[in-house]
Design a protein around this motif. Structure first.
Motif, PDB file in Angstrom:
ATOM      1  N   ALA A  41     -26.267 -39.059 -13.795  1.00 20.33           N
ATOM      2  CA  ALA A  41     -25.038 -38.739 -13.067  1.00 20.33           C
ATOM      3  C   ALA A  41     -23.826 -38.812 -13.987  1.00 20.33           C
ATOM      4  CB  ALA A  41     -24.873 -39.689 -11.887  1.00 20.33           C
ATOM      5  N   SER A  42     -23.782 -39.816 -14.845  1.00 20.61           N
ATOM      6  CA  SER A  42     -22.632 -39.975 -15.742  1.00 20.61           C
ATOM      7  C   SER A  42     -22.533 -38.814 -16.729  1.00 20.61           C
ATOM      8  CB  SER A  42     -22.717 -41.309 -16.490  1.00 20.61           C
ATOM      9  OG  SER A  42     -23.789 -41.314 -17.415  1.00 20.61           O
ATOM     10  N   LEU A  43     -23.680 -38.266 -17.124  1.00 15.55           N
ATOM     11  CA  LEU A  43     -23.683 -37.138 -18.055  1.00 15.55           C
ATOM     12  C   LEU A  43     -23.357 -35.821 -17.348  1.00 15.55           C
ATOM     13  CD1 LEU A  43     -26.874 -38.097 -20.102  1.00 15.55           C
ATOM     14  CD2 LEU A  43     -24.507 -38.249 -20.884  1.00 15.55           C
ATOM     15  N   LEU A  44     -23.967 -35.611 -16.192  1.00 21.87           N
ATOM     16  CA  LEU A  44     -23.782 -34.345 -15.481  1.00 21.87           C
ATOM     17  C   LEU A  44     -22.406 -34.236 -14.821  1.00 21.87           C
ATOM     18  CD1 LEU A  44     -27.321 -33.927 -13.863  1.00 21.87           C
ATOM     19  CD2 LEU A  44     -26.398 -32.767 -15.883  1.00 21.87           C
ATOM     20  N   ALA A  45     -21.774 -35.366 -14.562  1.00 22.02           N
ATOM     21  CA  ALA A  45     -20.445 -35.332 -13.937  1.00 22.02           C
ATOM     22  C   ALA A  45     -19.456 -34.542 -14.786  1.00 22.02           C
ATOM     23  CB  ALA A  45     -19.933 -36.745 -13.706  1.00 22.02           C
ATOM     24  N   SER A  46     -19.638 -34.574 -16.104  1.00 21.60           N
ATOM     25  CA  SER A  46     -18.715 -33.878 -17.000  1.00 21.60           C
ATOM     26  C   SER A  46     -18.796 -32.363 -16.843  1.00 21.60           C
ATOM     27  CB  SER A  46     -18.989 -34.261 -18.456  1.00 21.60           C
ATOM     28  OG  SER A  46     -20.281 -33.815 -18.857  1.00 21.60           O
ATOM     29  N   ARG A  48     -18.738 -30.911 -14.002  1.00 22.17           N
ATOM     30  CA  ARG A  48     -17.947 -30.642 -12.797  1.00 22.17           C
ATOM     31  C   ARG A  48     -18.688 -29.734 -11.815  1.00 22.17           C
ATOM     32  NH1 ARG A  48     -11.793 -29.852 -15.300  1.00 22.17           N
ATOM     33  NH2 ARG A  48     -11.713 -31.909 -16.327  1.00 22.17           N
ATOM     34  N   PRO A  49     -19.773 -30.243 -11.266  1.00 26.78           N
ATOM     35  CA  PRO A  49     -20.548 -29.418 -10.331  1.00 26.78           C
ATOM     36  C   PRO A  49     -19.732 -29.014  -9.109  1.00 26.78           C
ATOM     37  CG  PRO A  49     -21.289 -31.711 -10.280  1.00 26.78           C
ATOM     38  CD  PRO A  49     -20.369 -31.579 -11.443  1.00 26.78           C
ATOM     39  N   SER A  50     -20.035 -27.828  -8.583  1.00 26.38           N
ATOM     40  CA  SER A  50     -19.378 -27.330  -7.390  1.00 26.38           C
ATOM     41  C   SER A  50     -20.133 -27.704  -6.132  1.00 26.38           C
ATOM     42  CB  SER A  50     -19.286 -25.798  -7.418  1.00 26.38           C
ATOM     43  OG  SER A  50     -19.077 -25.291  -8.679  1.00 26.38           O
ATOM     44  N   MET A  51     -21.449 -27.898  -6.280  1.00 27.51           N
ATOM     45  CA  MET A  51     -22.315 -28.110  -5.125  1.00 27.51           C
ATOM     46  C   MET A  51     -23.555 -28.880  -5.582  1.00 27.51           C
ATOM     47  SD  MET A  51     -23.857 -25.042  -2.721  1.00 27.51           S
ATOM     48  CE  MET A  51     -22.274 -24.209  -2.853  1.00 27.51           C
ATOM     49  N   VAL A  71     -18.890 -37.776  -8.391  1.00 28.79           N
ATOM     50  CA  VAL A  71     -18.001 -36.601  -8.444  1.00 28.79           C
ATOM     51  C   VAL A  71     -17.335 -36.296  -7.109  1.00 28.79           C
ATOM     52  CG1 VAL A  71     -19.292 -35.601 -10.347  1.00 28.79           C
ATOM     53  CG2 VAL A  71     -19.901 -34.963  -8.003  1.00 28.79           C
ATOM     54  N   GLY A  72     -17.641 -37.088  -6.081  1.00 31.60           N
ATOM     55  CA  GLY A  72     -16.994 -36.904  -4.793  1.00 31.60           C
ATOM     56  C   GLY A  72     -17.482 -35.703  -4.010  1.00 31.60           C
ATOM     57  N   LEU A  73     -18.776 -35.392  -4.132  1.00 26.01           N
ATOM     58  CA  LEU A  73     -19.359 -34.276  -3.390  1.00 26.01           C
ATOM     59  C   LEU A  73     -20.438 -34.786  -2.442  1.00 26.01           C
ATOM     60  CD1 LEU A  73     -19.889 -31.523  -6.133  1.00 26.01           C
ATOM     61  CD2 LEU A  73     -18.162 -31.529  -4.321  1.00 26.01           C
ATOM     62  N   ASP A  74     -20.513 -34.169  -1.273  1.00 25.08           N
ATOM     63  CA  ASP A  74     -21.631 -34.438  -0.378  1.00 25.08           C
ATOM     64  C   ASP A  74     -22.893 -33.792  -0.944  1.00 25.08           C
ATOM     65  OD1 ASP A  74     -20.020 -35.791   1.448  1.00 25.08           O
ATOM     66  OD2 ASP A  74     -19.575 -33.964   2.587  1.00 25.08           O
ATOM     67  N   VAL A  75     -24.033 -34.333  -0.559  1.00 26.31           N
ATOM     68  CA  VAL A  75     -25.323 -33.789  -0.992  1.00 26.31           C
ATOM     69  C   VAL A  75     -25.984 -33.098   0.192  1.00 26.31           C
ATOM     70  CG1 VAL A  75     -27.624 -34.336  -1.854  1.00 26.31           C
ATOM     71  CG2 VAL A  75     -25.627 -35.526  -2.793  1.00 26.31           C
ATOM     72  N   ALA A  76     -26.207 -31.805   0.062  1.00 28.21           N
ATOM     73  CA  ALA A  76     -26.957 -31.065   1.079  1.00 28.21           C
ATOM     74  C   ALA A  76     -28.447 -31.299   0.853  1.00 28.21           C
ATOM     75  CB  ALA A  76     -26.635 -29.579   0.998  1.00 28.21           C
ATOM     76  N   VAL A  77     -29.234 -31.137   1.909  1.00 27.54           N
ATOM     77  CA  VAL A  77     -30.681 -31.374   1.832  1.00 27.54           C
ATOM     78  C   VAL A  77     -31.418 -30.112   2.253  1.00 27.54           C
ATOM     79  CG1 VAL A  77     -32.608 -32.695   2.791  1.00 27.54           C
ATOM     80  CG2 VAL A  77     -30.459 -33.851   2.240  1.00 27.54           C
ATOM     81  N   ASP A  78     -32.420 -29.752   1.455  1.00 30.99           N
ATOM     82  CA  ASP A  78     -33.229 -28.568   1.744  1.00 30.99           C
ATOM     83  C   ASP A  78     -34.691 -28.904   1.466  1.00 30.99           C
ATOM     84  OD1 ASP A  78     -34.523 -26.086   1.842  1.00 30.99           O
ATOM     85  OD2 ASP A  78     -32.814 -25.006   1.004  1.00 30.99           O
ATOM     86  N   LYS A  79     -35.512 -28.898   2.509  1.00 29.25           N
ATOM     87  CA  LYS A  79     -36.920 -29.270   2.341  1.00 29.25           C
ATOM     88  C   LYS A  79     -37.691 -28.271   1.482  1.00 29.25           C
ATOM     89  CE  LYS A  79     -38.600 -27.093   6.610  1.00 29.25           C
ATOM     90  NZ  LYS A  79     -39.268 -27.323   7.914  1.00 29.25           N
ATOM     91  N   ASP A 137     -17.936 -18.702 -11.017  1.00 31.98           N
ATOM     92  CA  ASP A 137     -17.993 -19.670 -12.113  1.00 31.98           C
ATOM     93  C   ASP A 137     -18.533 -21.019 -11.639  1.00 31.98           C
ATOM     94  OD1 ASP A 137     -15.878 -20.363 -10.518  1.00 31.98           O
ATOM     95  OD2 ASP A 137     -14.487 -20.782 -12.157  1.00 31.98           O
ATOM     96  N   GLY A 138     -19.242 -21.022 -10.499  1.00 32.48           N
ATOM     97  CA  GLY A 138     -19.700 -22.275  -9.915  1.00 32.48           C
ATOM     98  C   GLY A 138     -20.940 -22.838 -10.586  1.00 32.48           C
ATOM     99  N   LEU A 139     -21.132 -24.139 -10.383  1.00 33.02           N
ATOM    100  CA  LEU A 139     -22.302 -24.824 -10.922  1.00 33.02           C
ATOM    101  C   LEU A 139     -23.002 -25.590  -9.796  1.00 33.02           C
ATOM    102  CD1 LEU A 139     -22.899 -26.531 -14.243  1.00 33.02           C
ATOM    103  CD2 LEU A 139     -23.360 -27.871 -12.195  1.00 33.02           C
ATOM    104  N   LEU A 140     -24.263 -25.287  -9.585  1.00 33.39           N
ATOM    105  CA  LEU A 140     -25.096 -25.910  -8.554  1.00 33.39           C
ATOM    106  C   LEU A 140     -26.047 -26.888  -9.213  1.00 33.39           C
ATOM    107  CD1 LEU A 140     -26.546 -26.045  -5.718  1.00 33.39           C
ATOM    108  CD2 LEU A 140     -27.854 -24.038  -6.470  1.00 33.39           C
TER     109      LEU A 140
END
Length: 209
Positions: A41-46, A48-51, A71-79, A137-140
């Motif tokens: 998480a500390s590495l990927l936060a840089s 700046r994920p959009s979703m 990063v202050g984002l909610d986590v969606a769930v998809d089975k 320009d989003g990052l998932l």
């Protein structure tokens, strides 16, 4: 700018350490896995994920939540990002599987498990579905599982099935990066984020060496 997808495998579980097939079994992260998730998480936060979206299994969801909190984002769930179902193999070690189903072990096809082509199709379809929601320009970030991610990546890249073994497995809390181009998706990084270590996964044995 182009859309990007980070495919993040979950952190370590006790069943990973014991080389047990997890599949759809809902096994939690162990202490090491929790630390791996925090580090990733500390590495990927840089970036700046959009979703952020995860499998509905807790080992992947808890890995995603570590990043979401940072990063202050909610986590969606998809089975559809679940691991490959292993049927009667779930909970068994590789040695137990090899002893009881020697031919199926070589092919890495559980008699009542989920076919690799089905896994590849559902994961790649889910990747496309969520990527379609991104800005240009989003990052998932997708938190999922070793076999599911490798197979989904192969399908998304359009690789023929006979070439799927060319893509190696993912270590715990390692990730791959995909970028959308004019001619489709391409692989920018694979199994990034850790030093080379043995991979313990539900993926086929030859993907882990």
């Amino acid at each position: 700018m182009s859309k990007r997808i980070v495919c993040l495998r979950h952190g370590q579980t006790l069943w990973n350490v014991e080389h047990r097939f997890q599949g759809h079994s809902d096994i939690p992260l162990d202490e090491t896995g929790q630390a791996q998730a925090a580090r990733a998480a500390s590495l990927l936060a840089s970036l700046r994920p959009s979703m952020i979206v995860s499998s509905d299994l807790q080992r992947a969801n808890d890995t995603a939540l570590a990043l979401g909190r940072l990063v202050g984002l909610d986590v969606a769930v998809d089975k559809d990002f679940r691991e490959r179902g292993g049927g009667q193999w779930e909970g068994l070690t590789r040695d137990e599987i090899a002893a009881r189903w020697p031919e199926e072990y070589v092919a890495w096809e559980a008699p009542d498990g989920e076919p690799v082509t089905d896994v590849a199709a559902r994961v790649a379809a889910a990747m496309r579905r969520w990527a379609a929601r991104l800005d240009d320009d989003g990052l998932l970030v997708i938190a999922s599982h070793g076999a599911a991610l490798r197979l989904g990546i192969c399908e998304l890249l359009g690789l023929p099935e006979e070439l799927w073994p060319a893509l190696g497995g993912l270590g715990n809390c390692s990730w791959s990066v995909l970028q959308e181009g004019r001619k489709g998706w391409r692989l920018l990084e694979h199994n990034a984020g850790t030093l080379p270590e043995p991979i313990s996964s539900d993926d086929r044995p030859d993907a882990q060496t």
